[in-house]
Design a protein around this motif. Structure first.
Motif, PDB file in Angstrom:
ATOM      1  N   GLY A 229       0.797  -1.214   0.000  1.00 28.57           N
ATOM      2  CA  GLY A 229       0.000   0.000   0.000  1.00 28.57           C
ATOM      3  C   GLY A 229       0.829   1.262   0.000  1.00 28.57           C
ATOM      4  N   ARG A 230       2.141   1.134   0.160  1.00 30.89           N
ATOM      5  CA  ARG A 230       3.078   2.265   0.088  1.00 30.89           C
ATOM      6  C   ARG A 230       4.021   2.037  -1.088  1.00 30.89           C
ATOM      7  N   GLU A 231       4.449   3.090  -1.718  1.00 27.83           N
ATOM      8  CA  GLU A 231       5.432   2.959  -2.792  1.00 27.83           C
ATOM      9  C   GLU A 231       6.806   2.680  -2.173  1.00 27.83           C
ATOM     10  N   LEU A 232       7.427   1.584  -2.576  1.00 28.80           N
ATOM     11  CA  LEU A 232       8.735   1.214  -2.059  1.00 28.80           C
ATOM     12  C   LEU A 232       9.684   0.967  -3.216  1.00 28.80           C
ATOM     13  N   ALA A 233      10.686   1.831  -3.336  1.00 27.31           N
ATOM     14  CA  ALA A 233      11.731   1.676  -4.349  1.00 27.31           C
ATOM     15  C   ALA A 233      12.895   0.918  -3.731  1.00 27.31           C
ATOM     16  N   VAL A 234      13.475   0.002  -4.503  1.00 24.14           N
ATOM     17  CA  VAL A 234      14.518  -0.872  -3.973  1.00 24.14           C
ATOM     18  C   VAL A 234      15.771  -0.768  -4.839  1.00 24.14           C
ATOM     19  N   GLU A 235      16.882  -0.365  -4.204  1.00 19.90           N
ATOM     20  CA  GLU A 235      18.168  -0.332  -4.907  1.00 19.90           C
ATOM     21  C   GLU A 235      18.950  -1.585  -4.540  1.00 19.90           C
ATOM     22  N   LEU A 236      19.232  -2.400  -5.551  1.00 18.15           N
ATOM     23  CA  LEU A 236      19.967  -3.649  -5.387  1.00 18.15           C
ATOM     24  C   LEU A 236      21.290  -3.515  -6.127  1.00 18.15           C
ATOM     25  N   ARG A 237      22.370  -3.392  -5.382  1.00 16.47           N
ATOM     26  CA  ARG A 237      23.637  -3.007  -5.992  1.00 16.47           C
ATOM     27  C   ARG A 237      24.432  -4.165  -6.574  1.00 16.47           C
ATOM     28  N   HIS A 238      24.112  -5.380  -6.178  1.00 15.28           N
ATOM     29  CA  HIS A 238      24.879  -6.506  -6.701  1.00 15.28           C
ATOM     30  C   HIS A 238      24.289  -6.970  -8.020  1.00 15.28           C
ATOM     31  N   ALA A 239      25.151  -7.258  -8.994  1.00 18.78           N
ATOM     32  CA  ALA A 239      24.707  -7.597 -10.346  1.00 18.78           C
ATOM     33  C   ALA A 239      23.862  -8.867 -10.404  1.00 18.78           C
ATOM     34  N   SER A 240      23.905  -9.700  -9.382  1.00 16.78           N
ATOM     35  CA  SER A 240      23.116 -10.937  -9.391  1.00 16.78           C
ATOM     36  C   SER A 240      21.612 -10.656  -9.459  1.00 16.78           C
ATOM     37  N   TRP A 241      21.206  -9.451  -9.081  1.00 16.66           N
ATOM     38  CA  TRP A 241      19.789  -9.081  -9.121  1.00 16.66           C
ATOM     39  C   TRP A 241      19.369  -8.514 -10.480  1.00 16.66           C
ATOM     40  N   ASP A 242      20.330  -8.146 -11.292  1.00 17.97           N
ATOM     41  CA  ASP A 242      20.050  -7.420 -12.534  1.00 17.97           C
ATOM     42  C   ASP A 242      19.573  -8.370 -13.625  1.00 17.97           C
ATOM     43  N   LYS A 243      18.357  -8.882 -13.438  1.00 19.32           N
ATOM     44  CA  LYS A 243      17.797  -9.868 -14.359  1.00 19.32           C
ATOM     45  C   LYS A 243      16.326  -9.564 -14.615  1.00 19.32           C
ATOM     46  N   PRO A 244      15.847  -9.841 -15.828  1.00 24.79           N
ATOM     47  CA  PRO A 244      14.423  -9.582 -16.135  1.00 24.79           C
ATOM     48  C   PRO A 244      13.478 -10.278 -15.172  1.00 24.79           C
ATOM     49  N   GLU A 245      13.798 -11.508 -14.766  1.00 20.17           N
ATOM     50  CA  GLU A 245      12.883 -12.229 -13.879  1.00 20.17           C
ATOM     51  C   GLU A 245      12.785 -11.580 -12.501  1.00 20.17           C
ATOM     52  N   VAL A 246      13.864 -10.923 -12.055  1.00 19.56           N
ATOM     53  CA  VAL A 246      13.811 -10.201 -10.784  1.00 19.56           C
ATOM     54  C   VAL A 246      12.855  -9.023 -10.900  1.00 19.56           C
ATOM     55  N   ARG A 247      12.987  -8.274 -11.989  1.00 19.35           N
ATOM     56  CA  ARG A 247      12.113  -7.125 -12.180  1.00 19.35           C
ATOM     57  C   ARG A 247      10.656  -7.557 -12.382  1.00 19.35           C
ATOM     58  N   GLU A 248      10.450  -8.687 -13.019  1.00 19.18           N
ATOM     59  CA  GLU A 248       9.082  -9.206 -13.161  1.00 19.18           C
ATOM     60  C   GLU A 248       8.490  -9.524 -11.791  1.00 19.18           C
ATOM     61  N   GLY A 249       9.297 -10.121 -10.924  1.00 20.72           N
ATOM     62  CA  GLY A 249       8.836 -10.421  -9.573  1.00 20.72           C
ATOM     63  C   GLY A 249       8.555  -9.155  -8.778  1.00 20.72           C
ATOM     64  N   MET A 250       9.418  -8.149  -8.943  1.00 16.75           N
ATOM     65  CA  MET A 250       9.198  -6.884  -8.243  1.00 16.75           C
ATOM     66  C   MET A 250       7.913  -6.222  -8.714  1.00 16.75           C
ATOM     67  N   ALA A 251       7.656  -6.288 -10.005  1.00 10.20           N
ATOM     68  CA  ALA A 251       6.408  -5.720 -10.533  1.00 10.20           C
ATOM     69  C   ALA A 251       5.200  -6.434  -9.944  1.00 10.20           C
ATOM     70  N   GLU A 252       5.317  -7.745  -9.809  1.00 10.86           N
ATOM     71  CA  GLU A 252       4.208  -8.536  -9.257  1.00 10.86           C
ATOM     72  C   GLU A 252       3.903  -8.145  -7.820  1.00 10.86           C
ATOM     73  N   PHE A 253       4.956  -7.832  -7.056  1.00 13.80           N
ATOM     74  CA  PHE A 253       4.770  -7.494  -5.641  1.00 13.80           C
ATOM     75  C   PHE A 253       4.727  -5.989  -5.392  1.00 13.80           C
ATOM     76  N   GLY A 254       4.625  -5.199  -6.462  1.00 22.59           N
ATOM     77  CA  GLY A 254       4.436  -3.763  -6.310  1.00 22.59           C
ATOM     78  C   GLY A 254       5.670  -2.981  -5.908  1.00 22.59           C
ATOM     79  N   LEU A 255       6.863  -3.530  -6.170  1.00 23.86           N
ATOM     80  CA  LEU A 255       8.100  -2.852  -5.825  1.00 23.86           C
ATOM     81  C   LEU A 255       8.644  -2.073  -7.022  1.00 23.86           C
ATOM     82  N   ILE A 256       9.299  -0.962  -6.741  1.00 24.04           N
ATOM     83  CA  ILE A 256       9.898  -0.131  -7.781  1.00 24.04           C
ATOM     84  C   ILE A 256      11.380  -0.483  -7.909  1.00 24.04           C
TER      85      ILE A 256
END
Length: 280
Positions: A134-161
């Motif tokens: 219910g709140r906008e939450l932006a997430v900075e993930l600095r390690h390259a292991s997160w830099d994947k389309p499937e991670v961003r798809e999951g974040m979109a599903e759970f409402g994360l920026i």
């Protein structure tokens, strides 16, 4: 797309240097002076201690309703990763004066490079998404292991920026692209000081970098590309050392306007006005 542009923090003693915005300005007037020129700020102090209601009331009053606040989560959420229910309550409730004034932007969870994409860390991130639902939450993930389309798809599903970053080209970190996971985008420009990113003794040293006009043009192109995909975009310059960000923001505004992305910002000539700014 409504673009908000500002700096990482507003209380910077270096900005009292001749020619910068706080020259001759009392410390109590820093925020009102800042709000006369920039329509967004990323609050750093909340990382070290969660301000109380009165502190946020003061921010809302001094900014005159002209500046959106992105509120950084306290380090207990991102670095210690052991928040209590009390921590959640304070983090969620204290900024209420900003919400009431209509100037609350997203929360920012700034995770360290050591926060790799592991099963436990994925569960932790999911837990945060539930607690901040219910709140906008932006997430900075600095390690390259997160830099994947499937991670961003999951974040979109759970409402994360997804926080789109610009880091020095030192390797091991996400690529400098604007990625969209919802209606709101979030971009953090850290500068490209490769020599001091790992070896720097302080954040000021790591962020000692002035972007060139060409580099600002490149980011304006990337932002313009997602113009039709976002309702809002927050752009924060971390290179506040020696006032670099103050010089780069006008460059980016000009580059965006030239590409048909209108940028609204407070008019410095109307510092006493209560309106929300105008197209520059």
């Amino acid at each position: 797309m409504r673009v908000y542009i500002g700096c990482g923090g507003y209380s910077n003693e270096e900005w009292t240097a001749p020619g910068l915005i706080y020259e001759g300005v009392r410390k109590d007037d820093y925020l009102s002076t800042y709000a006369a020129s920039f329509d967004a700020v990323e609050l750093n102090s909340s990382f070290y201690a969660i301000p109380g209601l009165k502190a946020f009331e003061g921010m809302a009053r001094k900014s005159g309703g002209r500046t959106r606040f992105a509120v950084k989560l306290n380090k207990v959420f991102t670095h210690d990763r052991a928040p209590t229910d009390v921590d959640f309550d304070r983090m969620l409730q204290s900024p209420e004066p900003l919400r009431e004034a209509g100037i609350m932007g997203p929360y920012l969870a700034q995770f360290p490079y050591s926060f790799h994409r592991t099963a436990d860390n994925r569960k932790y991130l999911h837990m945060l998404s539930e607690r901040f639902a219910g709140r906008e939450l932006a997430v900075e993930l600095r390690h390259a292991s997160w830099d994947k389309p499937e991670v961003r798809e999951g974040m979109a599903e759970f409402g994360l920026i997804w926080v789109s970053p610009d880091y020095p080209p030192v390797g091991g970190m996400p690529e400098p692209q604007v990625h969209v996971t919802g209606d709101v985008g979030y971009l953090r420009l850290h500068g490209r000081n490769s020599g001091s990113w790992w070896e720097g003794q302080s954040a000021a040293e790591r962020h000692d970098y002035l972007y060139s006009r060409t580099e600002m043009d490149e980011w304006a192109e990337k932002i313009a590309f997602v113009n039709d995909e976002l309702a809002e975009l927050y752009v924060f310059f971390m290179n506040t050392t020696r006032g670099h960000a103050l010089k780069n923001i006008p460059m980016l505004r000009e580059a965006l306007n030239a590409r048909g992305v209108p940028v609204r910002a407070p008019d410095p000539l109307e510092a006493g006005s209560s309106d929300s700014g105008r197209l520059l």
